[in-house]
Design a protein around this motif. Structure first.
Motif, PDB file in Angstrom:
ATOM      1  N   VAL A 361      25.361  16.076  -9.334  1.00 47.83           N
ATOM      2  CA  VAL A 361      24.435  15.319  -8.490  1.00 47.83           C
ATOM      3  C   VAL A 361      24.839  15.436  -7.019  1.00 47.83           C
ATOM      4  O   VAL A 361      23.992  15.580  -6.126  1.00 47.83           O
ATOM      5  CB  VAL A 361      24.393  13.848  -8.937  1.00 47.83           C
ATOM      6  N   THR A 362      26.145  15.395  -6.759  1.00 51.87           N
ATOM      7  CA  THR A 362      26.617  15.531  -5.375  1.00 51.87           C
ATOM      8  C   THR A 362      26.230  16.888  -4.806  1.00 51.87           C
ATOM      9  O   THR A 362      25.743  16.985  -3.669  1.00 51.87           O
ATOM     10  CB  THR A 362      28.144  15.351  -5.322  1.00 51.87           C
ATOM     11  N   GLU A 363      26.439  17.939  -5.581  1.00 57.16           N
ATOM     12  CA  GLU A 363      26.087  19.279  -5.106  1.00 57.16           C
ATOM     13  C   GLU A 363      24.589  19.417  -4.897  1.00 57.16           C
ATOM     14  O   GLU A 363      24.144  20.042  -3.933  1.00 57.16           O
ATOM     15  CB  GLU A 363      26.589  20.320  -6.097  1.00 57.16           C
ATOM     16  N   ALA A 364      23.786  18.838  -5.816  1.00 53.70           N
ATOM     17  CA  ALA A 364      22.332  18.920  -5.680  1.00 53.70           C
ATOM     18  C   ALA A 364      21.842  18.224  -4.418  1.00 53.70           C
ATOM     19  O   ALA A 364      20.798  18.592  -3.867  1.00 53.70           O
ATOM     20  CB  ALA A 364      21.654  18.312  -6.905  1.00 53.70           C
ATOM     21  N   GLY A 367      26.157  17.363  -0.853  1.00 48.46           N
ATOM     22  CA  GLY A 367      27.318  16.577  -0.471  1.00 48.46           C
ATOM     23  C   GLY A 367      28.631  17.217  -0.892  1.00 48.46           C
ATOM     24  O   GLY A 367      28.673  18.360  -1.357  1.00 48.46           O
ATOM     25  N   ARG A 368      29.711  16.453  -0.735  1.00 49.36           N
ATOM     26  CA  ARG A 368      31.058  16.909  -1.087  1.00 49.36           C
ATOM     27  C   ARG A 368      31.723  15.859  -1.976  1.00 49.36           C
ATOM     28  O   ARG A 368      31.544  14.656  -1.773  1.00 49.36           O
ATOM     29  CB  ARG A 368      31.922  17.126   0.156  1.00 49.36           C
ATOM     30  N   VAL A 383      32.873  10.526  -2.388  1.00 43.89           N
ATOM     31  CA  VAL A 383      31.619  11.293  -2.360  1.00 43.89           C
ATOM     32  C   VAL A 383      31.027  11.160  -0.960  1.00 43.89           C
ATOM     33  O   VAL A 383      30.782  10.037  -0.489  1.00 43.89           O
ATOM     34  CB  VAL A 383      30.620  10.785  -3.412  1.00 43.89           C
ATOM     35  N   THR A 384      30.801  12.279  -0.297  1.00 42.98           N
ATOM     36  CA  THR A 384      30.215  12.290   1.041  1.00 42.98           C
ATOM     37  C   THR A 384      28.852  12.959   0.963  1.00 42.98           C
ATOM     38  O   THR A 384      28.737  14.101   0.517  1.00 42.98           O
ATOM     39  CB  THR A 384      31.119  13.049   2.028  1.00 42.98           C
ATOM     40  N   LEU A 385      27.827  12.238   1.410  1.00 45.91           N
ATOM     41  CA  LEU A 385      26.448  12.718   1.353  1.00 45.91           C
ATOM     42  C   LEU A 385      25.832  12.683   2.743  1.00 45.91           C
ATOM     43  O   LEU A 385      26.162  11.803   3.544  1.00 45.91           O
ATOM     44  CB  LEU A 385      25.612  11.868   0.394  1.00 45.91           C
ATOM     45  N   PRO A 386      24.917  13.604   3.044  1.00 48.23           N
ATOM     46  CA  PRO A 386      24.254  13.576   4.353  1.00 48.23           C
ATOM     47  C   PRO A 386      23.434  12.295   4.517  1.00 48.23           C
ATOM     48  O   PRO A 386      22.735  11.872   3.597  1.00 48.23           O
ATOM     49  CB  PRO A 386      23.356  14.830   4.324  1.00 48.23           C
TER      50      PRO A 386
END
Length: 398
Positions: A361-364, A367-368, A383-386
């Motif tokens: 889900v993070t990659e989709a 994010g990292r 988890v870091t997301l834009p």
């Protein structure tokens, strides 16, 4: 290690192919210029033939200058000396001018070589940029190299054929997981209904039958959870449906409130209005899996800390918990499917898909994901997301 199994060289500056081509062009030009300068020097080094003077021919009987005045003879000798000196100066000036011209052309050859190498390698640079951009989520893109049919275009066409095969393989794998999960739900529902009917029959049931039915029902729930995880994993790897601005803080609060395990739960929401753009269902599953994983893999009476931080570009969700001490290698393995904190695929609780789903889900969502074992036991997952702009009036930063 590199793909070919050769360890990368560290501490050495990387030289681009363009620089190597430029050096080759300039080196060949300078070598040919040095050879040309040597040829010029060889031909310019010869003496100029002049009529024999009185010093060489003498003044004896039969000499051409016999009877000439002494002043005329001195004048002729001086002219010969001046002519020789002029020839030497001309030769030195020619060699000096050629050397200066060679240096100037050598510098110019570097610029021209750099430009020419860039023109030649421009399709290769475009292919490199496009290949880096293509990932498992956009394998439908192609390099589509144009221009003349040369070696670079053959390379681009070969990479496009490889991407086509990879796209088909990834699509087949995702379809298989999704179809298998859907097809298995029907017999599972039938078995669950049979167990419920058995337990609901009037009259007393043997204790052994009731215990066995309870165990079967528990295992069926476990398999159903596993199939649900596989479906979520396949969905996250396949597409990102219905994106919207989702507040992670609210999802984290709901996930912590839904836990009934006896652990200390703390939410440090430093960015209550921070939002990320994505699918709400997948993001809720990401947060729930992180919290569930932190609660399940914990020590008795342990603790779970959820922190949310944000800046203008990204939102960071950190989940920490107590528990057993993990090594860095063990932590790195946890995002692989069916891994439960050890090298084996069996044992432990849960389906073994929790952090694998979090990673997908993070990659989709672009994010990292970072996993760090804590020194005194437990795990720290970040988890870091834009970040996406939220409604008007929302706080800008934490």
């Amino acid at each position: 290690m590199t793909d070919g199994g050769v360890p990368p060289v560290r501490g050495r500056r990387r030289r681009s192919v363009r620089w190597r081509f430029t050096s080759l062009y300039a080196g060949l030009f300078l070598a040919s210029g040095v050879v040309m300068l040597a040829v010029v020097a060889a031909f310019a080094g010869g003496s100029l033939d002049v009529a024999p003077g009185p010093e060489s021919s003498g003044t004896g009987p039969g000499s051409a200058w016999e009877g000439a005045p002494a002043a005329a003879l001195e004048r002729i000798a001086a002219l010969e000396h001046q002519l020789t000196a002029a020839q030497d100066r001309q030769t030195r000036q020619l060699l000096l001018g050629s050397a200066v011209g060679l240096l100037v052309m050598g510098a110019l050859s570097l610029l021209l070589g750099w430009y020419a190498a860039g023109r030649v390698l421009r399709p290769l640079s475009a292919m490199t940029t496009a290949t880096r951009r293509i990932s498992a989520d956009n394998l439908h893109e192609r390099l589509a190299v144009g221009g003349p049919h040369d070696e670079l275009r053959d390379l681009g066409d070969t990479i496009d054929e490889l991407l086509t095969r990879l796209e088909g393989s990834f699509a087949a794998q995702r379809r298989f997981v999704a179809d298998a999960s859907h097809e298995l739900r029907t017999p599972l529902a039938t078995m669950r209904a049979a167990v419920d009917v058995t337990l609901a029959k009037p009259g007393p049931l043997p204790d052994q039958t009731r215990v066995l039915a309870g165990r079967v029902r528990t295992e069926l729930d476990q398999v159903d959870s596993l199939l649900d995880g596989l479906l979520t994993l396949a969905r996250a790897q396949h597409e990102l449906p219905d994106p919207e601005a989702v507040p992670l803080g609210r999802l984290a609060a709901d996930a912590l409130a839904a836990q009934r395990q006896p652990v200390e739960r703390t939410l440090d929401d430093g960015a209550p209005e921070a939002r990320v753009r994505g699918n709400r269902t997948l993001l809720r599953r990401l947060v729930e899996n992180l919290v569930d994983n932190a609660v399940v893999h914990n020590e008795p009476g342990g603790w779970v800390l959820v922190r949310l931080r944000a800046d203008t570009a990204a939102v960071e969700l950190v989940v920490e918990n107590g528990g057993k001490v993990l090594s860095t290698d063990q932590a790195a393995e946890l995002t692989r499917p069916f891994r439960r904190g050890g090298p084996g695929r069996t044992g432990g609780t849960g389906s073994g898909l929790g952090l694998a789903i979090v990673a997908a889900v993070t990659e989709a969502h672009g994010g990292r994901l970072a996993l760090h074992p804590r020194e005194d036991g437990g795990l720290r997952v970040a988890v870091t997301l834009p970040r996406t702009p939220g409604p008007a009036g929302e706080g800008k930063t934490a």
